[in-house]
Design a protein around this motif. Structure first.
Motif, PDB file in Angstrom:
ATOM      1  N   MET A 170       0.839  -1.183   0.000  1.00  0.00           N
ATOM      2  CA  MET A 170       0.000   0.000   0.000  1.00  0.00           C
ATOM      3  C   MET A 170       0.881   1.242   0.000  1.00  0.00           C
ATOM      4  SD  MET A 170      -2.995   0.934   2.643  1.00  0.00           S
ATOM      5  CE  MET A 170      -2.750   2.489   3.425  1.00  0.00           C
ATOM      6  N   GLU A 171       0.562   2.160  -0.859  1.00  0.00           N
ATOM      7  CA  GLU A 171       1.343   3.393  -0.976  1.00  0.00           C
ATOM      8  C   GLU A 171       0.798   4.438  -0.006  1.00  0.00           C
ATOM      9  OE1 GLU A 171       2.284   6.469  -4.515  1.00  0.00           O
ATOM     10  OE2 GLU A 171       2.315   4.332  -5.007  1.00  0.00           O
ATOM     11  N   MET A 172       1.699   5.089   0.709  1.00  0.00           N
ATOM     12  CA  MET A 172       1.300   6.119   1.668  1.00  0.00           C
ATOM     13  C   MET A 172       0.968   7.411   0.921  1.00  0.00           C
ATOM     14  SD  MET A 172       1.357   4.810   4.650  1.00  0.00           S
ATOM     15  CE  MET A 172       1.331   6.201   5.724  1.00  0.00           C
ATOM     16  N   PRO A 173      -0.072   8.134   1.373  1.00  0.00           N
ATOM     17  CA  PRO A 173      -0.402   9.407   0.720  1.00  0.00           C
ATOM     18  C   PRO A 173       0.637  10.474   1.063  1.00  0.00           C
ATOM     19  CG  PRO A 173      -1.798   9.055   2.621  1.00  0.00           C
ATOM     20  CD  PRO A 173      -0.981   7.809   2.446  1.00  0.00           C
ATOM     21  N   THR A 174       0.787  11.421   0.179  1.00  0.00           N
ATOM     22  CA  THR A 174       1.687  12.539   0.451  1.00  0.00           C
ATOM     23  C   THR A 174       0.979  13.526   1.365  1.00  0.00           C
ATOM     24  OG1 THR A 174       0.913  13.855  -1.414  1.00  0.00           O
ATOM     25  CG2 THR A 174       2.728  12.305  -1.852  1.00  0.00           C
ATOM     26  N   LEU A 175       1.755  14.433   1.953  1.00  0.00           N
ATOM     27  CA  LEU A 175       1.143  15.467   2.790  1.00  0.00           C
ATOM     28  C   LEU A 175       0.200  16.336   1.968  1.00  0.00           C
ATOM     29  CD1 LEU A 175       4.124  16.534   5.073  1.00  0.00           C
ATOM     30  CD2 LEU A 175       2.082  15.255   5.720  1.00  0.00           C
ATOM     31  N   GLN A 176       0.548  16.574   0.699  1.00  0.00           N
ATOM     32  CA  GLN A 176      -0.322  17.362  -0.169  1.00  0.00           C
ATOM     33  C   GLN A 176      -1.665  16.653  -0.373  1.00  0.00           C
ATOM     34  OE1 GLN A 176       2.890  16.757  -0.780  1.00  0.00           O
ATOM     35  NE2 GLN A 176       3.822  18.779  -0.820  1.00  0.00           N
ATOM     36  N   GLU A 177      -1.624  15.339  -0.584  1.00  0.00           N
ATOM     37  CA  GLU A 177      -2.862  14.578  -0.770  1.00  0.00           C
ATOM     38  C   GLU A 177      -3.716  14.612   0.497  1.00  0.00           C
ATOM     39  OE1 GLU A 177      -1.328  11.277  -4.016  1.00  0.00           O
ATOM     40  OE2 GLU A 177      -1.048  10.882  -1.884  1.00  0.00           O
ATOM     41  N   ILE A 178      -3.069  14.489   1.652  1.00  0.00           N
ATOM     42  CA  ILE A 178      -3.796  14.568   2.920  1.00  0.00           C
ATOM     43  C   ILE A 178      -4.451  15.939   3.059  1.00  0.00           C
ATOM     44  CG2 ILE A 178      -3.527  14.622   5.436  1.00  0.00           C
ATOM     45  CD1 ILE A 178      -1.282  12.490   5.034  1.00  0.00           C
ATOM     46  N   PHE A 179      -3.680  16.981   2.777  1.00  0.00           N
ATOM     47  CA  PHE A 179      -4.188  18.356   2.890  1.00  0.00           C
ATOM     48  C   PHE A 179      -5.422  18.564   2.021  1.00  0.00           C
ATOM     49  CE2 PHE A 179      -4.203  22.756   1.314  1.00  0.00           C
ATOM     50  CZ  PHE A 179      -4.285  23.449   2.508  1.00  0.00           C
ATOM     51  N   TYR A 180      -5.335  18.171   0.756  1.00  0.00           N
ATOM     52  CA  TYR A 180      -6.460  18.398  -0.156  1.00  0.00           C
ATOM     53  C   TYR A 180      -7.637  17.476   0.144  1.00  0.00           C
ATOM     54  CZ  TYR A 180      -3.545  21.618  -2.744  1.00  0.00           C
ATOM     55  OH  TYR A 180      -2.757  22.685  -3.101  1.00  0.00           O
ATOM     56  N   ASN A 181      -7.380  16.261   0.622  1.00  0.00           N
ATOM     57  CA  ASN A 181      -8.476  15.340   0.945  1.00  0.00           C
ATOM     58  C   ASN A 181      -9.251  15.779   2.181  1.00  0.00           C
ATOM     59  OD1 ASN A 181      -8.147  13.602  -1.222  1.00  0.00           O
ATOM     60  ND2 ASN A 181      -6.691  12.309  -0.154  1.00  0.00           N
ATOM     61  N   MET A 182      -8.629  16.541   3.066  1.00  0.00           N
ATOM     62  CA  MET A 182      -9.349  17.026   4.254  1.00  0.00           C
ATOM     63  C   MET A 182      -9.910  18.426   4.017  1.00  0.00           C
ATOM     64  SD  MET A 182      -6.258  17.820   6.892  1.00  0.00           S
ATOM     65  CE  MET A 182      -6.280  19.526   7.380  1.00  0.00           C
ATOM     66  N   ASN A 183      -9.916  18.857   2.756  1.00  0.00           N
ATOM     67  CA  ASN A 183     -10.419  20.181   2.371  1.00  0.00           C
ATOM     68  C   ASN A 183      -9.672  21.292   3.111  1.00  0.00           C
ATOM     69  OD1 ASN A 183     -12.321  19.234   0.511  1.00  0.00           O
ATOM     70  ND2 ASN A 183     -13.784  18.825   2.138  1.00  0.00           N
ATOM     71  N   GLY A 184      -8.378  21.117   3.264  1.00  0.00           N
ATOM     72  CA  GLY A 184      -7.558  22.089   3.959  1.00  0.00           C
ATOM     73  C   GLY A 184      -7.511  23.439   3.285  1.00  0.00           C
ATOM     74  N   GLU A 185      -7.754  23.465   1.976  1.00  0.00           N
ATOM     75  CA  GLU A 185      -7.700  24.747   1.273  1.00  0.00           C
ATOM     76  C   GLU A 185      -8.839  25.673   1.683  1.00  0.00           C
ATOM     77  OE1 GLU A 185      -9.686  21.938  -1.741  1.00  0.00           O
ATOM     78  OE2 GLU A 185      -8.068  21.799  -0.316  1.00  0.00           O
ATOM     79  N   GLU A 186      -9.868  25.117   2.341  1.00  0.00           N
ATOM     80  CA  GLU A 186     -10.966  25.956   2.817  1.00  0.00           C
ATOM     81  C   GLU A 186     -10.584  26.729   4.071  1.00  0.00           C
ATOM     82  OE1 GLU A 186     -14.404  23.482   3.210  1.00  0.00           O
ATOM     83  OE2 GLU A 186     -14.423  22.974   1.088  1.00  0.00           O
ATOM     84  N   ILE A 187      -9.537  26.268   4.760  1.00  0.00           N
ATOM     85  CA  ILE A 187      -9.048  26.948   5.956  1.00  0.00           C
ATOM     86  C   ILE A 187      -8.258  28.173   5.510  1.00  0.00           C
ATOM     87  CG2 ILE A 187      -7.552  26.732   7.978  1.00  0.00           C
ATOM     88  CD1 ILE A 187      -8.082  23.663   7.765  1.00  0.00           C
ATOM     89  N   SER A 188      -8.473  29.282   6.182  1.00  0.00           N
ATOM     90  CA  SER A 188      -7.785  30.501   5.791  1.00  0.00           C
ATOM     91  C   SER A 188      -7.423  31.300   7.027  1.00  0.00           C
ATOM     92  CB  SER A 188      -8.659  31.326   4.848  1.00  0.00           C
ATOM     93  OG  SER A 188      -7.899  32.362   4.263  1.00  0.00           O
ATOM     94  N   SER A 189      -6.845  32.444   6.785  1.00  0.00           N
ATOM     95  CA  SER A 189      -6.505  33.357   7.870  1.00  0.00           C
ATOM     96  C   SER A 189      -6.993  34.749   7.476  1.00  0.00           C
ATOM     97  CB  SER A 189      -4.993  33.378   8.096  1.00  0.00           C
ATOM     98  OG  SER A 189      -4.347  33.968   6.995  1.00  0.00           O
ATOM     99  N   PRO A 190      -7.245  35.609   8.448  1.00  0.00           N
ATOM    100  CA  PRO A 190      -7.697  36.968   8.112  1.00  0.00           C
ATOM    101  C   PRO A 190      -6.687  37.703   7.224  1.00  0.00           C
ATOM    102  CG  PRO A 190      -7.986  36.554  10.456  1.00  0.00           C
ATOM    103  CD  PRO A 190      -7.244  35.380   9.886  1.00  0.00           C
ATOM    104  N   GLU A 191      -5.401  37.491   7.473  1.00  0.00           N
ATOM    105  CA  GLU A 191      -4.380  38.171   6.664  1.00  0.00           C
ATOM    106  C   GLU A 191      -4.435  37.725   5.203  1.00  0.00           C
ATOM    107  OE1 GLU A 191      -3.019  37.821  10.889  1.00  0.00           O
ATOM    108  OE2 GLU A 191      -3.645  36.348   9.419  1.00  0.00           O
ATOM    109  N   LEU A 192      -4.560  36.428   4.993  1.00  0.00           N
ATOM    110  CA  LEU A 192      -4.634  35.915   3.621  1.00  0.00           C
ATOM    111  C   LEU A 192      -5.917  36.380   2.946  1.00  0.00           C
ATOM    112  CD1 LEU A 192      -3.303  34.225   1.438  1.00  0.00           C
ATOM    113  CD2 LEU A 192      -4.394  32.208   2.423  1.00  0.00           C
ATOM    114  N   ASP A 193      -7.016  36.366   3.670  1.00  0.00           N
ATOM    115  CA  ASP A 193      -8.286  36.844   3.103  1.00  0.00           C
ATOM    116  C   ASP A 193      -8.194  38.318   2.710  1.00  0.00           C
ATOM    117  OD1 ASP A 193      -9.429  34.359   3.445  1.00  0.00           O
ATOM    118  OD2 ASP A 193     -10.390  34.878   5.345  1.00  0.00           O
TER     119      ASP A 193
END
Length: 82
Positions: free
Chosen positions: A1-24
């Motif tokens: 079994m191949e382990m997922p990359t950190l990028q795959e984990i991030f995108y699979n948990m919808n991490g891109e929806e998390i933001s900060s006031p500064e970035l917004d």
């Protein structure tokens, strides 16, 4: 079994929806500037949209990189018993 990359984990948990006031704030400022240029007829509507889309892509990539870096630091701290 191949382990997922950190990028795959991030995108699979919808991490891109998390933001900060500064970035917004930065995203609103950049898209607002693109809209202003479009209204002043300095750039076309299509180009203003591309600027905002590219900014969103950069923000998503930055969030993913920050997640991966934070995870790596946390693992190092855990391994070194800090």
């Amino acid at each position: 079994m191949e382990m997922p990359t950190l990028q795959e984990i991030f995108y699979n948990m919808n991490g891109e929806e998390i933001s900060s006031p500064e970035l917004d704030d930065e995203m609103r400022a950049l898209c607002g500037f693109a809209r202003l240029l479009k209204e002043q007829k300095k750039i076309k509507k299509f180009d203003a949209k591309r600027i905002c889309t590219s900014a969103e892509d950069v923000a998503r990539t930055a969030k993913c990189a920050g997640f991966a870096l934070g995870f790596s630091v946390a693992v190092r701290l855990f391994i070194n018993n800090y």
